[in-house]
Structure formats: structure tokens, C-alpha cells
Design a protein around this motif. Sequence first.
Motif: not given
Length: 428
Positions: A275-278, A315-318, A322-324, A348-352
Motif C-alpha cells: 500500500t506504499s512505495a518509495v 494514471l491516465e487510463n485506469l 489506493q496507495v501512497s 489523482k485520488e485516492p492515490m497520494k
Amino acid sequence: MGLTSQSLEYTVIVLALVCVAATVWLWPRLSRQGVRPVLGRLGAIVMTQVSIVCALALAVNASFEFYGSWDELLGNNDKAPASVSQGGEGQYASVGNAKSELVQAAGPQGLDRVTGLPQGPADKVGKVESVRIVGRRTRAINPAFVYLPPQYFQSQFRRQRFPVMVVISGYPGGIMNLAQHLQIPQNAGRLIADGKMQPTVIVMLRPTIAPPRDTECVDVPDGPQAETFFAKDLPDAMKSAYRVGHDPSAWGAFGYSSGGTCSLQLAMRNPQAYTSAVSLSGDYAIQDDLTTGSLFGSGAAGAQREREHDLLWRLENLPAPQVSALVASSRKGEPDYGETMKFIHAAKEPMKVDSIILPEGSHQFSTWLREIVPALEWQSQQLTFPQDVESIPVKSKPGSEGPKAPAAPASSNGTADRKRVAAERSPG
């Protein structure tokens, strides 16, 4: 002697120097005419060249870790998981759960060359274990270091499962780079001791599961299933051997260069696992090159698979997962700066998305060392702890409620205000 051991490297270097010295000393005697002197000169040249090449090859392999053992070099890898028994009291031989078939005790794998590792009682300073991760589905075997914080061994935490950071090196680098050059376990230990990072289990791996091929965390058609290894096999293996969280909110991916690319891919494509990535200097799309070979296959199906590994396209097509994510780059010196800004603005939401944008930096360890500490702090704030309290019977006196589970750090639920992670930070 192990393939990555210092003793082997030093022995071969000394042998190379002896061969050079012997060639210089014997050359006048071999300068005469005749079959034997000619053969002697050829033999001296061959021995000297072979010894020098072997010394250089061992030094390069120890640094970049193309092969971690003699069996791996010779192609004698295990074909199936094997049972593991507790490996004694040594620093490098013990594994958290002797019953696991999927996490096997290993030799040092270069860990004996790393400075600054925990020294002392595990419940005071923590511990770093050298293991091999066995993929139940993929049959891949990947070398790894596992950092266990001091709290893992303390009695008041015995009922808790810990959050996990999966830290992935760049390609062709290996786990030695994570422990020695970026000092992941050393930095994590200091941050935990200072209360700036919650107790976390950290597993350090390389991005490829089929060296020397660069598999880029992709399930290759009719080839290595790297994404399956990281998204399914690795979590299963860690849960079988260690007290780690079972919910995705306890799992985060972290990497630099190719490892950063893998981290973003894993979280955005597998939010049910991470649920998160660096991503420190990672890319936002995966393409074939000489080191990868064909990753996606041919035809329309291959083209579609390649598009689905383009994160800007996703991000444009799907729908956004919900990850950060935390991405890092530099305005000057990093070739991925433009793509990084596109990624930040496309989220875009819900991604941060948060960022570390340096004024100047390049694609090397000196830049990543500036980003490691704030990145570790950031990801720690995304992971939940404590989690999945284990059902261990506790005897208590009549009228007593029994021992209480330790309280979680204030920021462990990932919703507290985040600390500033860079001198300049782009809006997420």
C-alpha cells in the motif's frame, strides 16, 4: 571459501600479484629460442592474464552481486524448497522460524564485509540475518538480508506482528549495496532508537530473480515470473518465517534506480500486497533493452502488457489505486526529473504522492544517501503497527486482566501529519 568472501578475493589478488612477479622474474630465462621457451612464455602470459581477470571478476561480482554462491554461478540452483533447521547461534545462520521451507538460512552472502551492523544482544540492538527466499509459485530463489528490530525480540512485543519494508536494490547491484553503501539496517536502527521510525522488519533483495538477466519485476511470458515473486511469493515466505503483518497496510516497497521502478510498479499494480512505495531515481515505464531481453512478448498482447507497465498510462487510463508513493529526483543532474514531475501532477485520488526534489544530484549513491533517512521516516508513517495480535495464551492471576499489548507509535496509522521530507517538496 564462498564466492563473495573477502578471503577468496584476497587470495586470488595475491595469486595474481605472484603470477605477475614470477613472469617478470622468469622472462629473461624464457627469452631464448626453441619450443620450450616459447611454450613457457605463452604459459606465463596465460597464467598472468587469467589470474588478473579472475581477481577483477571476483571484485566486480562482490560489488554488484551478479552471483551470490558457487552453485548459482555454475547453475546448480535448487529446484524445490527444502526444510530448514535452526542454524545455531551465529550472526548469519539463524532464521526467525525453523519450520519455514520458504526462508532458508544462508551463509554470509557478503554480510561479513558490511560495517556498522548490530553487535550485541538482539533485544537491545536488533539483528540482521542472511537468508534465501524461495518462491512457492515461481520456484525462484533470491538471496536476501532481513533486519529485525530490537522490539522483535522483546517480551512485551511477543504477541505483535511487525510492519515490513521490502527494500530493492538497483540493477546490476545486489543486496550488499543496500547494507554497505546505503546502510539501510544501520539507518533504520538509529531511527528506531531515536523514536523517528516505528519498529519494522526490513527485507533487502535485488530486483532480478534470474541473474544476470534484468527481470525488472515483470512476469515475462514463458519466462521468469518476477512480479509474482515479489507480489505473492515473498509475502508468503516472510509470513511463514517471521511475525510480520498479514494486512497490506503493513507492507511497503522501497528502492533506488531499478529497485525504485519495481517499488512503484508493485504498489500500483498490486495494491492488495503493498500500500506504499518509495522510488529514489526510478523510472515510470519499463522498456526492453540488452539486459532485459523481451519482457512482454510480441504482437498486440505484448504491446498491451508493455502499456500496462507504463505508470503514466495507467494514471491516465485506469482507476488510481489506493496507495501512497514517495518519489525522489533532482532538478539538475537526474534524467528522470521531467517524468517525475509528470507523475506527481498526474496522480489523482485516492492515490497520494509526496516527493523529494533536490536542487542538484545525480544517479549515484551520494544522492540517494541524502534521501534515505527522510524516505525511511516517510514510509514508516504509512505502515500500520501493531497488527494481527497473535492468540498466545497468557496465564494471569485471578482478577487480573493480563498484560496489555504495547501502544502503537502516534504516527503508525499513516494518518498523522507527515514530517517534511525534503528541503523542497512538490505538492502531492
